[in-house]
Design a protein around this motif. Structure first.
Motif, short mmCIF file in Angstrom:
data_model
loop_
_atom_site.label_atom_id
_atom_site.label_comp_id
_atom_site.label_asym_id
_atom_site.label_seq_id
_atom_site.Cartn_x
_atom_site.Cartn_y
_atom_site.Cartn_z
N PHE A 1 13.61 -4.54 -2.62
CA PHE A 1 12.19 -4.24 -2.45
C PHE A 1 11.78 -3.04 -3.29
N MET A 2 12.55 -1.96 -3.22
CA MET A 2 12.17 -0.74 -3.93
C MET A 2 12.13 -0.95 -5.43
N SER B 1 11.44 -3.75 -7.02
CA SER B 1 10.23 -4.53 -7.31
C SER B 1 8.98 -3.70 -7.07
N PHE B 2 8.98 -2.93 -6.00
CA PHE B 2 7.82 -2.11 -5.66
C PHE B 2 7.52 -1.10 -6.77
N VAL B 3 8.52 -0.39 -7.22
CA VAL B 3 8.32 0.61 -8.28
C VAL B 3 7.82 -0.06 -9.55
N ARG B 4 8.45 -1.17 -9.92
CA ARG B 4 8.04 -1.87 -11.15
C ARG B 4 6.60 -2.34 -11.07
N LEU B 5 6.24 -3.00 -9.97
CA LEU B 5 4.90 -3.56 -9.84
C LEU B 5 3.85 -2.45 -9.71
N HIS B 6 4.16 -1.41 -8.97
CA HIS B 6 3.22 -0.31 -8.81
C HIS B 6 2.93 0.34 -10.16
N GLN B 7 3.99 0.62 -10.92
CA GLN B 7 3.80 1.27 -12.22
C GLN B 7 3.06 0.37 -13.20
N MET C 1 11.19 8.55 -2.64
CA MET C 1 10.66 7.43 -1.88
C MET C 1 11.76 6.45 -1.49
N ARG C 2 12.72 6.23 -2.37
CA ARG C 2 13.83 5.33 -2.02
C ARG C 2 14.57 5.86 -0.80
N GLY D 1 4.08 1.68 17.52
CA GLY D 1 3.38 0.40 17.53
C GLY D 1 2.30 0.24 16.49
N VAL D 2 2.16 1.23 15.60
CA VAL D 2 1.15 1.16 14.55
C VAL D 2 1.84 1.05 13.19
N ALA D 3 1.47 0.03 12.42
CA ALA D 3 1.95 -0.13 11.05
C ALA D 3 0.94 0.55 10.12
N HIS D 4 1.34 1.66 9.53
CA HIS D 4 0.46 2.44 8.65
C HIS D 4 0.68 1.96 7.21
N TYR D 5 -0.31 1.26 6.68
CA TYR D 5 -0.24 0.75 5.31
C TYR D 5 -0.18 1.92 4.33
N PHE D 6 0.92 2.01 3.59
CA PHE D 6 1.13 3.15 2.71
C PHE D 6 0.80 2.84 1.26
N GLN D 7 1.49 1.85 0.68
CA GLN D 7 1.25 1.50 -0.71
C GLN D 7 1.63 0.05 -0.96
N GLY D 8 1.12 -0.48 -2.06
CA GLY D 8 1.49 -1.83 -2.48
C GLY D 8 1.68 -1.87 -3.98
N GLY D 9 2.23 -2.97 -4.44
CA GLY D 9 2.38 -3.21 -5.87
C GLY D 9 2.08 -4.67 -6.16
N PHE D 10 1.34 -4.93 -7.23
CA PHE D 10 0.91 -6.29 -7.54
C PHE D 10 1.06 -6.56 -9.02
N ALA D 11 1.54 -7.74 -9.37
CA ALA D 11 1.71 -8.12 -10.76
C ALA D 11 0.36 -8.41 -11.40
N SER D 12 0.25 -8.10 -12.68
CA SER D 12 -0.95 -8.46 -13.43
C SER D 12 -0.84 -9.93 -13.86
N GLY D 13 -1.97 -10.52 -14.24
CA GLY D 13 -1.98 -11.90 -14.69
C GLY D 13 -2.28 -12.90 -13.59
N TYR D 14 -2.44 -12.42 -12.35
CA TYR D 14 -2.72 -13.31 -11.22
C TYR D 14 -4.08 -13.00 -10.59
N GLU D 15 -4.96 -12.39 -11.35
CA GLU D 15 -6.20 -11.89 -10.77
C GLU D 15 -6.99 -12.98 -10.04
N LYS D 16 -7.01 -14.18 -10.56
CA LYS D 16 -7.82 -15.23 -9.92
C LYS D 16 -7.24 -15.67 -8.58
#
Length: 202
Positions: free
Chosen positions: A76-77, A79-85, A106-107, A141-156
């Motif tokens: 996960f880490m 992929s997360f670092v790569r996609l975030h950057q 972060m790791r 009991g609370v999931a605090h959304y911290f960060q995400g990472g998403f690949a480019s090229g899938y905007e649609k």
């Protein structure tokens, strides 16, 4: 504002203490079904979110994975670092992980939180390739959304909305998650997901 700690702070600071609003903290109660949650979404998102999910599942072999093992945390880490950057650098920004030592920090933080069952990590694979990640820290009991990472090229395909919806559905199904917290900061997209919010004070 409803924190049980707040009265102790105001008492300690005395009569000169002032409590003023400083942020809004949007959240979704996950003690409901997906249909109920959808009714609280903004009209455009409410109309389209299931269609976004169906379209991506039709076009790709789609796997949405909740990280279950420490080996998967390491995957996960990476992929997360790569996609975030990639995402932020495509916008001309440095990205969080350009700061010296932040990747290692972060790791180690995520690994320790996962070991203590205080991290919830999701990965979205299309045709076997990880194209989106989402990271939350869990407390009482609370999931605090911290960060995400998403690949480019899938905007649609609206990857950000899709992975958020799938993560929220996972929290709805989980017995130990009562809320999905978007945290503060005022990002406008959060208003499309919920009208419920806590008031933060300073």
């Amino acid at each position: 504002r409803d924190s049980p700690v707040l009265p102790h702070f105001t008492s300690a600071f005395g009569g000169d203490a002032q409590v003023v609003p400083c942020d809004s903290l949007p959240y979704i109660s996950t003690n409901a079904d997906w249909g109920s949650v959808k009714r609280g979404l903004g009209s455009n998102l409410r109309t389209n979110i299931d269609r976004y999910i169906r379209r991506i599942e039709k076009q790709y072999k789609c796997e949405f994975r909740l990280v279950q093992t420490m080996e998967q945390v390491d995957e996960f880490m990476e992929s997360f670092v790569r996609l975030h950057q990639e995402r932020w650098q495509a916008k001309g920004e440095r990205g969080s992980f350009a700061s010296p030592g932040f990747k290692e920090f972060m790791r180690d933080t995520v690994r320790e939180a996962f070991r203590c069952q205080r991290a919830r990590l999701w990965m979205l694979f299309l045709d076997g390739q990880c194209v989106a990640t989402l990271q939350a820290f869990v407390d009482r009991g609370v999931a605090h959304y911290f960060q995400g990472g998403f690949a480019s090229g899938y905007e649609k395909y609206h990857l950000g909305s899709v992975v958020l919806a799938l993560a929220i559905q996972d929290c709805i199904a989980a017995d130990d998650i009562d809320e999905f917290d978007f945290m503060g900061g005022g990002a406008s997209y959060k208003e499309s997901w919920t009208s419920s919010a806590y008031e933060a004070v300073a």
